[in-house]
Design a protein around this motif. Structure first.
Motif, short mmCIF file in Angstrom:
data_model
loop_
_atom_site.label_atom_id
_atom_site.label_comp_id
_atom_site.label_asym_id
_atom_site.label_seq_id
_atom_site.Cartn_x
_atom_site.Cartn_y
_atom_site.Cartn_z
N PHE B 393 -14.52 -26.57 -30.53
CA PHE B 393 -13.64 -25.89 -31.46
C PHE B 393 -13.06 -24.66 -30.79
O PHE B 393 -13.58 -24.15 -29.81
CB PHE B 393 -14.37 -25.51 -32.75
N GLU B 397 -8.86 -22.30 -34.74
CA GLU B 397 -9.14 -23.24 -35.83
C GLU B 397 -10.01 -22.64 -36.92
O GLU B 397 -10.07 -23.17 -38.03
CB GLU B 397 -9.84 -24.48 -35.26
N VAL B 568 -4.40 -25.95 -30.61
CA VAL B 568 -4.34 -27.02 -31.59
C VAL B 568 -3.05 -27.78 -31.34
O VAL B 568 -1.96 -27.31 -31.62
CB VAL B 568 -4.34 -26.47 -33.03
N ASP B 577 -9.15 -35.31 -32.76
CA ASP B 577 -9.66 -34.21 -33.56
C ASP B 577 -9.71 -34.44 -35.06
O ASP B 577 -10.21 -33.60 -35.79
CB ASP B 577 -8.87 -32.94 -33.27
#
Lengths: 840, 840
Positions: B393, B397, B568, B577
């Motif tokens: 991660f 996020e 991202v 993801d």
């Protein structure tokens, strides 16, 4: 009635006086027999008629063999016939055999040191407290108090992470510089035949830095020596450790650990993180920093009591562990398992929160140091998770793991035994400050010299690139772009060494290098632990285990047939599995040395970052603990025992049902009346060392024999005397005092010598009513020891007053009165030993 | 002195009688005021002169506004001025707004049900016990006892794992058969236009199986309904739950859960595993199985007391959780965090051991079912660890995750509120057995019908192969080797559905299908939980969350620019993801519904098998808990509240410093003399429901007013009466009785109606001395509620006797006396509510 009998004792024949009470149908019990001999401490208690009768109702109750043993290590008493003798006789056999080989199981000093006091975890609900609680009932205060508790926990996490990241950064950079320098001299001098130069330089650098670090710790705050975890555990158990949570300790701990590692000692920076985190927590909780020069800055005082500080400290220790290992759950468990009696979910959430914040912030900071703060892949300082392949295990490997666990348990016990002997030696002969510093310097020099010797002597060349691309590798005599394989283990910090052992390719380290490394690092580890420097034992333990685990892996690879159906395939092992054995070996060794509790199990599993593989790790940790426990206690427990800290176990020792509160209590008591003359108070404080005094009703008919009204602490009385809260008899006390006045003195209360009273003042009267705790916990004298123990441990008490049936105080049970009972075994009998309580 | 005042109350004006005591300078306190109104239970206690004086010494103590409120839900009393009003007023605003939108926050019934009793965790150290302990002091017994405790824990682990693997095997095989059958009809009928056939068949199968399962649970043992976790938690908290740990419950639970899942209900088999494991543990601990037909087999009786059984049960619950989720650490924490007051390291190790054995054996068995028992890759029934890529991660996020956590908290609270309303409705109107069974059948049919409708109605076709190669996929109207994407979610067990949502490729499930799935599964989940079937709420909660988490993932993928620098990246998300968002969504939803404690956090992390990713999971679990707690309690707590089980919180509610032991105790007391007439005992047992009776000294001068001698339990008296351990006055009791005689009746003791006494026997005398507990824990009447609470909770007591200064019993504090105090808030004031104690 008294009868003098001659009884056979361990140390020859002794005369004891047996004083039986009541009818002869009763079995003699400890209450009724006074042993008159050297150091005996048993006393006589009259037994009530009712109890007498009760005992007579049990016709089948056998008369046990009474055995009294008085030996050189304190009075031990076992009046129970043989228990768990099966186990203990086997244990004895092993001990005998160990003795034959010259390895003697240690007999830890059976004593407690009287200077250790309990924390005041129990809230004193006196009138001042209730008055203050009234204030806190306003919405502003309740909200503020709630928020500030969370805020303090948040700050603890952040600051611990900052500290961890800073130490990490500084150590890594400087260590790299140091080893790079040595490597260059090494490689140059191997060609030019001047190898004495790097050797001397290495030893010189180590000596200077280590001596500086040792001096810092020794002179600034000796409590900062070692990892601090035994102290932290004792504190969480409820023992006050003076000096542990001071600014001086913080400076000595943090700077000291940097110097220890740069000084080339076989130690890690992880254990000290738990201590540093605790100091941060205590400082933030108190809202005051006492600098070394005696000055202090004060921010707020609302949390200045043992109860709150202890809760914050649980968060600090958890954050420290969490930062060090990236183990927020393990950190939380670490703090809370020792503090089991005080566990509650609200506190657990706060501790977990600070632990998580610390982990997250460390992750962020270390990622930032490594270049990209948003990557978030380094939640702790040490991680074992860089295995190239998935850690899988096969059922067939379990026996190998169990075998390794047994080795780990045995070698761990050996580590503890050797370190114990060394500790005792140090306590006896190396107890001067300058000797301590010299010893540390010597260890640092020897570490460098031995590493140098091995690198040059074994000269194991490899062309496999080490796992860590930044690792310093020296060629020494190797040619063809090969490098000395031991240089990747010695020209780095112990952490780098551990990582190399876990992750380097199969061929990197040959068996000869590994055997030499294990032996040397084991001895250095034993020697280093207990030096007067700030150092942790986690990393060296793991590195020793990883090295012999790697050896086992190589052995298995060579023994196994190359049969892919068998699951353990040597070519497979060569490719990926040697690191697995290294990891298991590391866990076994750690388990054997520290006797991992649940929390340490979780820490290692979190550190490995692979839960499927957690199962074999848990298994080997349990087995190595059992094997080790069979021989001796763990390293931390050994430390606690040597220091004579009265930590309480989780449960009352068995076989104590016969002992009553009246047997274990300290007595006679020093009591005060509710209105007491100042002179009496002053004299009592001066002459006695008690920390709590029962307050009794003033009964003019029977002076000194009144009903229990409450309990007042020494600290409270000192503050009251200092603030002169007394007046001539019949008048109203002139000054008012609030609970904040008491807090201002926290945690270092006054000494009685600091109080100055005129003769007139001494004739005044102090009214204790508003200050004493009006509802102290009490037990009746006939309560059995297990019940007394449960009450004391379960509520985290400091004082438990023993009363008679009429609610008059008879004695006091304190931590030491309970901690002194320990289970021991001797000649096939399990017995309850009473530890001595000594002043030093 | 009494004054009748008219006071304004919530339900209009009421007359109350205020009886002030002592001087007027004292502030009126609850002790001094008797509220005479409907259902009020306050009583008058004389206040001692000393206390009076104490209070007068606090001049600044303000006179608080006294507020008495009597409303329809029980007597509530708040005599404190506004506290945490800031928080509660905000809470109130939200409540108002929710009301505007028709969503009303529930007011849980403020009551406790009197039938729930405490466990006897405290050891009764009477003469019989001490006699038995003597026996155990022989080495044989101590060794045997120690070994057998570990052996029982080992057996618990093994048997729980066997059960788990069996259930897993049976459910997977049969479910696959069922769905394969339906799929074939589906695919055939889509072409032949006979879709009503599979629909009816599906509904029919569901109906038959579910009705059978519901009938089993309803008639055999209603305690087996639901997951059993609220009951298990209550039991570990110290409440006796009759019927919970019986063989009938075991049969109903295990067969029932198989039928529930095969019957197509939205439920999982994981929660019930904790219950099944506990029953196994209790059975093994007792060494006796009571079959449904009234017969029983008995093996041994040494552990037949609440103390030992509770400890074993902790191991059983841990093993169940460990088997279900492959989470040995989480399982251990699950058992021990509720039982915090009794935590000790020895027990922890045993629980951890059984938990580990269960995990390992499950791993072995499931690996064996899957073909290779030595692979050991399935430590639990449910695992989230099949992600194809590493779960990483990025800092960026985190806000998305936090947003998801808020959604999870809100929707979780909605789930609880809706289920609460349904539970109340069920309790009122659906309380007949046949209605319960019909309702279960109806839910099963509707589940099938709705799934059918969605599959046909949405007809979302995909050509992406599902993650699970064995998954049943129906084509329905899809062509070109495509299949209906919802079929992979509905033509499988809820577990399979969860796995599909977590691991299926990005394109497998379109937004429309997902939205429909979330809505339907949410409603079905609400409806299913609380049915009279054996079912768990874990898996449906996770599946709902995973579905909307996937939606969020798809949304993020579409919103984000395709910028690889941003971390991202939508194309990245598409590849790997979306499962990550599904996992976070699942955690959020679970956190919102169950309000995960530390243990559940660890369980999910262990289940995911990735500790780095544990950090965001912990964060979202904490946030969703906080958001949810702001609106209502968690699902399990709601259950406990609705059932009126008096569980004790971890800490005393705040603001209770003013309440004294004498305020909370039950009184008057029923006491016995040490030698009591059989008639008196018999009559007292018949007329009163008390479970413990203080035994007092027989003082001929003041009958009924003697000093406290001990405490005897109802169960003990019943056994003594049954065994006729009494004799005419002056004689010696004719029979002997041992502690084993008491154990033979454990855990289902006699009823008083089963005892038959002649008139002559009633005139006999029973000597209670050998049987009562001679050292019950006591407090003095002036102890504050927090201190009473700590003592009670910390020691796991059942009875705490309140004495006056002369050690005469005045009243008794039991679990309900403490559990009835709860913090509530009303109109900006925080108040202490007193729950009503009802009989049903």
């Amino acid at each position: 009635m008294d009868e003098v009998q001659t009884v056979s004792l361990a140390g020859g024949e002794k005369e004891i006086t047996v004083i039986p009470h009541g009818r002869n149908t009763r079995r003699p019990s400890t209450e009724e027999i006074t042993v008159i001999g050297p150091e005996s401490k048993f006393h006589v208690t009259p037994v009530s008629e009712e109890e007498h009768e009760l005992n007579n109702r049990v016709p089948s109750r056998p008369t046990p063999e009474l055995k009294f043993e008085l030996d050189d290590e304190g009075d031990t008493l076992s009046n129970h016939n043989s228990i768990t003798a099966l186990l203990s006789s086997k244990f004895r056999d092993i001990q005998k055999r160990l003795k034959q080989y010259g390895i003697e199981s240690p007999r830890f000093r059976k004593r407690l040191v009287s200077k250790w006091e309990s924390l005041n975890y129990d809230v004193c609900e006196n009138v001042l407290y209730i008055k203050e609680q009234e204030k806190y009932k306003s919405k502003k205060w309740v909200t503020l108090r709630w928020l500030s508790k969370w805020l303090v926990m948040f700050s603890i996490g952040i600051m611990t992470a900052l500290l961890a990241a800073t130490i990490h950064f500084v150590v890594e950079k400087l260590a790299h510089l140091k080893f790079d320098l040595i490597k260059h001299y090494f490689d140059d001098c191997a060609k030019n035949n001047c190898l004495y130069q790097p050797a001397l330089m290495w030893m010189g650098i180590n000596l200077v830095i280590t001596v500086a670090g040792a001096a810092l710790v020794t002179f600034l705050q000796p409590m900062a020596a070692g990892s601090g975890i035994p102290y932290i555990k004792s504190y969480l158990n409820g023992v006050k450790i003076p000096g542990l949570l001071t600014f001086r300790a913080f400076v000595a701990k943090t700077l000291g650990v940097v110097m220890s590692i740069l000084g080339g000692l076989a130690c890690g920076k992880e254990g000290p993180m738990a201590h540093s985190g605790s100091i941060i927590a205590a400082g933030l909780g108190r809202g005051r920093i006492n600098f070394c020069n005696g000055k202090s800055i004060s921010f707020y005082s609302a949390f200045r009591n043992d109860h709150e500080i202890r809760d914050f400290m649980a968060g600090g220790a958890a954050s420290g562990v969490s930062s060090a290992f990236g183990a927020p759950i393990g950190g939380t468990l670490f703090s809370l398992e020792e503090a089991a009696s005080f566990w509650n979910q609200d506190l657990t959430w706060r501790v977990f929160f600070s632990s998580m914040v610390a982990c997250f912030a460390t992750n962020f900071l270390i990622s930032a140091i490594n270049g990209d703060p948003t990557k978030l892949t380094d939640p702790g300082l040490v991680r074992f998770n860089a295995f190239k392949f998935d850690l899988k295990f096969d059922l067939i490997e379990i026996p190998v793991f169990i075998f390794m666990a047994v080795i780990g348990g045995l070698s761990g016990a050996l580590f503890v035994v050797m370190n114990y002997k060394l500790t005792v030696f140090r306590k006896r002969y190396l107890n001067k400050n300058w000797i301590k510093i010299i010893e540390a310097g010597l260890v640092a020099m020897v570490s460098a010299a031995v590493a140098f010797g091995l690198m040059v002597g074994i000269n194991d060349c490899t062309d496999k690139a080490p796992f860590d691309s930044h690792a310093v590798t020296a060629a020494v005599y190797c040619t063809d772009k090969k490098h000395n394989s031991l240089s990747t283990l010695f020209l780095t910090t112990p952490e780098g060494c551990l990582k190399a052992l876990l992750h380097d390719p199969f061929e990197s380290h040959g068996p000869v290098s590994l055997v030499a490394f294990v032996l040397i690092f084991f001895l250095l580890g034993v020697w280093t632990y207990g030096l007067s420097v700030s150092s942790g034992v986690f990393i060296p333990s793991l590195a020793i285990g990883a090295a012999w685990g790697r050896l086992v892996g190589i052995g298995v690879a060579h023994l196994m047939p190359e049969n892919p159906n068998l699951g353990v395939n040597s070519s497979l092992i060569k490719q990926l599995d040697v690191g697995k054995f290294a990891l298991i070996g590391a866990a076994c060794q750690l388990g054997g040395i520290l006797r991992t509790t649940i929390s340490l199990t979780v820490i290692i599993v979190e550190c490995t970052d692979d839960i499927s593989f957690g199962l074999p790790i848990m298994i080997v940790l349990m087995i190595s603990k059992w094997v080790g426990d069979f021989i001796t206690t763990g390293l931390y427990d050994m430390n606690v025992e040597v220091m004579g800290i009265p930590t309480l176990p989780f449960e009352c020792p068995p076989l104590c049902d016969d002992l009553r509160a009246s047997d274990v209590m300290s007595h006679p008591l020093a009591t005060f009346k509710t209105k007491e003359k100042v002179e009496n108070i002053y004299r009592m404080l001066k002459e006695e060392t008690f920390c709590g005094f029962p307050v009794i009703e003033d009964d003019p008919m029977a002076p000194g024999k009144g009903k229990l009204k409450g309990l007042i602490l020494r600290n409270q009385l000192l503050v009251l005397l200092k603030k002169k809260i007394f007046c001539p008899e019949g008048q109203v006390p002139p000054r008012n005092i609030t609970i904040k006045d008491f807090r201002d003195f926290y945690p270092v209360y006054l000494k009685v010598s600091e109080i100055d009273l005129s003769d007139e003042e001494k004739s005044y009267v102090m009214d204790l009513k508003p200050y004493y705790n009006p509802s102290p916990y009490t037990v009746e004298q006939k309560f059995s020891l297990p019940r007394v123990f449960n009450l004391f441990r379960g509520l985290g008490l400091r004082h438990l007053i023993v009363t008679d049936e009429k609610n008059m105080p008879m004695g006091m049970v304190t931590r030491k009165d309970l901690a002194k009972f320990r289970v021991g075994s001797k000649r096939g009998l399990v017995k309850i030993e009473q530890l001595k309580i000594e002043d030093k």
